[in-house]
Write a protein that holds these residues in place. Sequence first.
Motif, PDB file in Angstrom:
ATOM      1  N   GLU A   1      42.808  38.416  29.568  1.00 22.78           N
ATOM      2  CA  GLU A   1      42.976  39.551  30.474  1.00 22.78           C
ATOM      3  C   GLU A   1      41.724  40.420  30.545  1.00 22.78           C
ATOM      4  N   ASP A   2      40.820  40.269  29.587  1.00 27.55           N
ATOM      5  CA  ASP A   2      39.592  41.054  29.575  1.00 27.55           C
ATOM      6  C   ASP A   2      38.379  40.265  30.076  1.00 27.55           C
ATOM      7  N   ARG A   3      38.575  39.016  30.445  1.00 25.77           N
ATOM      8  CA  ARG A   3      37.483  38.141  30.856  1.00 25.77           C
ATOM      9  C   ARG A   3      37.421  38.067  32.379  1.00 25.77           C
ATOM     10  N   TYR A   4      36.223  38.000  32.927  1.00 28.18           N
ATOM     11  CA  TYR A   4      36.041  37.854  34.369  1.00 28.18           C
ATOM     12  C   TYR A   4      36.556  36.475  34.787  1.00 28.18           C
ATOM     13  N   THR A   5      37.511  36.481  35.709  1.00 38.03           N
ATOM     14  CA  THR A   5      38.032  35.244  36.289  1.00 38.03           C
ATOM     15  C   THR A   5      37.928  35.363  37.798  1.00 38.03           C
ATOM     16  N   SER A   6      37.309  34.380  38.428  1.00 32.73           N
ATOM     17  CA  SER A   6      37.028  34.438  39.859  1.00 32.73           C
ATOM     18  C   SER A   6      38.250  34.072  40.702  1.00 32.73           C
ATOM     19  N   ASP A   7      38.324  34.673  41.903  1.00 35.20           N
ATOM     20  CA  ASP A   7      39.328  34.259  42.885  1.00 35.20           C
ATOM     21  C   ASP A   7      38.763  33.201  43.837  1.00 35.20           C
ATOM     22  N   GLY A   8      37.482  32.845  43.643  1.00 36.54           N
ATOM     23  CA  GLY A   8      36.865  31.815  44.462  1.00 36.54           C
ATOM     24  C   GLY A   8      36.316  32.294  45.780  1.00 36.54           C
ATOM     25  N   ASP A   9      36.372  33.599  46.047  1.00 37.85           N
ATOM     26  CA  ASP A   9      35.922  34.143  47.329  1.00 37.85           C
ATOM     27  C   ASP A   9      34.905  35.245  47.072  1.00 37.85           C
ATOM     28  N   ILE A  10      33.648  35.003  47.437  1.00 39.93           N
ATOM     29  CA  ILE A  10      32.595  35.985  47.192  1.00 39.93           C
ATOM     30  C   ILE A  10      32.766  37.236  48.053  1.00 39.93           C
ATOM     31  N   ARG A  11      33.638  37.148  49.056  1.00 38.76           N
ATOM     32  CA  ARG A  11      33.813  38.287  49.966  1.00 38.76           C
ATOM     33  C   ARG A  11      34.737  39.362  49.420  1.00 38.76           C
ATOM     34  N   THR A  12      35.429  39.080  48.329  1.00 39.48           N
ATOM     35  CA  THR A  12      36.413  40.025  47.815  1.00 39.48           C
ATOM     36  C   THR A  12      36.192  40.276  46.325  1.00 39.48           C
ATOM     37  N   VAL A  13      36.778  41.381  45.853  1.00 42.20           N
ATOM     38  CA  VAL A  13      36.793  41.709  44.428  1.00 42.20           C
ATOM     39  C   VAL A  13      38.264  41.766  44.028  1.00 42.20           C
ATOM     40  N   ALA A  14      38.726  40.701  43.382  1.00 40.32           N
ATOM     41  CA  ALA A  14      40.149  40.549  43.084  1.00 40.32           C
ATOM     42  C   ALA A  14      40.463  40.957  41.653  1.00 40.32           C
ATOM     43  N   PHE A  15      41.660  41.551  41.466  1.00 40.55           N
ATOM     44  CA  PHE A  15      42.064  42.002  40.135  1.00 40.55           C
ATOM     45  C   PHE A  15      43.531  42.410  40.170  1.00 40.55           C
ATOM     46  N   PRO A  16      44.218  42.454  39.022  1.00 43.70           N
ATOM     47  CA  PRO A  16      45.581  42.982  38.972  1.00 43.70           C
ATOM     48  C   PRO A  16      45.601  44.449  39.393  1.00 43.70           C
ATOM     49  N   LYS A  17      46.623  44.854  40.108  1.00 42.60           N
ATOM     50  CA  LYS A  17      46.673  46.197  40.691  1.00 42.60           C
ATOM     51  C   LYS A  17      46.433  47.310  39.685  1.00 42.60           C
ATOM     52  N   PHE A  18      46.940  47.147  38.468  1.00 45.15           N
ATOM     53  CA  PHE A  18      46.859  48.257  37.520  1.00 45.15           C
ATOM     54  C   PHE A  18      45.430  48.526  37.058  1.00 45.15           C
ATOM     55  N   LYS A  19      44.496  47.612  37.351  1.00 42.58           N
ATOM     56  CA  LYS A  19      43.101  47.820  36.982  1.00 42.58           C
ATOM     57  C   LYS A  19      42.313  48.574  38.045  1.00 42.58           C
ATOM     58  N   ALA A  20      42.957  48.963  39.132  1.00 42.89           N
ATOM     59  CA  ALA A  20      42.270  49.605  40.259  1.00 42.89           C
ATOM     60  C   ALA A  20      41.422  50.822  39.879  1.00 42.89           C
ATOM     61  N   PRO A  21      41.838  51.650  38.906  1.00 42.90           N
ATOM     62  CA  PRO A  21      41.004  52.818  38.571  1.00 42.90           C
ATOM     63  C   PRO A  21      39.604  52.482  38.091  1.00 42.90           C
TER      64      PRO A  21
ATOM     65  N   ARG B   1      31.734  52.101  45.343  1.00 36.87           N
ATOM     66  CA  ARG B   1      31.037  51.463  46.453  1.00 36.87           C
ATOM     67  C   ARG B   1      31.656  50.133  46.843  1.00 36.87           C
ATOM     68  N   PHE B   2      32.557  49.607  46.008  1.00 34.22           N
ATOM     69  CA  PHE B   2      33.222  48.332  46.318  1.00 34.22           C
ATOM     70  C   PHE B   2      34.672  48.528  46.770  1.00 34.22           C
ATOM     71  N   ALA B   3      35.055  49.766  47.030  1.00 27.93           N
ATOM     72  CA  ALA B   3      36.444  50.041  47.384  1.00 27.93           C
ATOM     73  C   ALA B   3      36.892  49.273  48.623  1.00 27.93           C
ATOM     74  N   GLY B   4      35.994  49.040  49.568  1.00 27.36           N
ATOM     75  CA  GLY B   4      36.357  48.354  50.805  1.00 27.36           C
ATOM     76  C   GLY B   4      36.452  46.849  50.671  1.00 27.36           C
ATOM     77  N   TYR B   5      36.198  46.304  49.466  1.00 25.88           N
ATOM     78  CA  TYR B   5      36.187  44.859  49.281  1.00 25.88           C
ATOM     79  C   TYR B   5      37.225  44.392  48.263  1.00 25.88           C
ATOM     80  N   THR B   6      38.101  45.300  47.858  1.00 27.59           N
ATOM     81  CA  THR B   6      39.032  44.978  46.796  1.00 27.59           C
ATOM     82  C   THR B   6      40.192  44.111  47.289  1.00 27.59           C
ATOM     83  N   LEU B   7      40.708  43.319  46.356  1.00 29.11           N
ATOM     84  CA  LEU B   7      41.877  42.485  46.631  1.00 29.11           C
ATOM     85  C   LEU B   7      42.822  42.578  45.426  1.00 29.11           C
ATOM     86  N   PRO B   8      43.511  43.702  45.315  1.00 31.55           N
ATOM     87  CA  PRO B   8      44.465  43.850  44.205  1.00 31.55           C
ATOM     88  C   PRO B   8      45.714  43.009  44.459  1.00 31.55           C
ATOM     89  N   TYR B   9      46.334  42.567  43.397  1.00 30.75           N
ATOM     90  CA  TYR B   9      47.568  41.795  43.557  1.00 30.75           C
ATOM     91  C   TYR B   9      48.582  42.188  42.483  1.00 30.75           C
TER      92      TYR B   9
END
Length: 350
Positions: free
Chosen positions: A317-337, A342-350
């Motif tokens: 859970e602490d390791r960088y794991t890619s979503d395979g898409d360089i266009r987005t920054v993906a992460f579990p929703k609770f990590k949003a803070p 500057r990357f707020a417009g590229y996030t992909l929370p799930y």
Amino acid sequence: MGRFRAGHIGVLSLGVLALAACGHGDTKVAAQPAAPHKQAGPAAAQEARKAAVAIAAKVKANELGQIPVIMYHRVVAKPTVTDDRTPAQFRAELERLAKDGYVPITAREYTTGKIAIPAGRHPVVLTFDDSSPSQLTLDGMGKPKADTAVAILQDVAAKHPGFRPVATFYVIRDMFGTFGPEAQAQTLGWLRDNGFDIGNHTRDHMNLRGKSKEQVTDQIAAGQKLITSLIKDVPVTLALPYGNQPSTKDWAMRGEAGGVKYNYSGVFLAGYTPGASPFSKDFDPLGIPRIRAMDKVGDCARFCSTAWLDWLNAHPEDRYTSDGDIRTVAFPKFKAPYVASRFAGYTLPY
């Protein structure tokens, strides 16, 4: 980001002080990914985003997670100092990285946020200091000699599809044991032409701690000039000799001397923890930590590469794991803070 978050260092299961974990706002230099999915209309865009979220969730993507940056020096059959690795040890660590799902990226790609690896995989940055001939020596046909670091890396990559044979070499004046600008240009050119990254390590490997601004900028600019005079390729990162920062950290990041300007996307230290994601508030380009390559012996039972790779495997859970898409920054929703603004417009929370 959970256990490594600055201000929560006491939670670290290994009890290690995280280095340089504060963000720098406007000085953060990781380049933004390309714009999010653009489709013909809102409905198509919504469907595309839904599919992307499903992929991210399936692979448990966490692009705010920690990235190991491993620091190597010589790769020699008979080590004489603790930083030396034997060819067998180096090969074993690369095999372990491939088995654990890591994909090498360069320091340039890491610090500029261009982390293009498959979904579910983890980036690792392989760095080599001091431009030793054990890292790369070319034979008479322009091929890396057996048991040099580059030859071993290429061999492991050939056996593990998707394990990229890339690394970053931090060079100094004593460059891979070569003599004369032609031989040096030949070696640096080979690295560049084969996808490797070249960074600055100062010209003379000077300890910058306590030095004047003039001394600091002279050494860094001289190292940059050495590289650009040989291959016309501008380095974008610096590794500090001995990991020691100058009294004003920014002198290592940007400056000018002798008509040579430098403005780096990242400055690397010499230990002890994995580095922060370039999309995280924790990312500090002025002092990016690296991990010494070593087995679990003495202090390295907790602080070096084998120990940290074990720790990251135990705490995915602490390791960088890619979503395979360089266009987005993906992460579990609770990590949003923890997302850098500057990357707020590229996030992909799930």
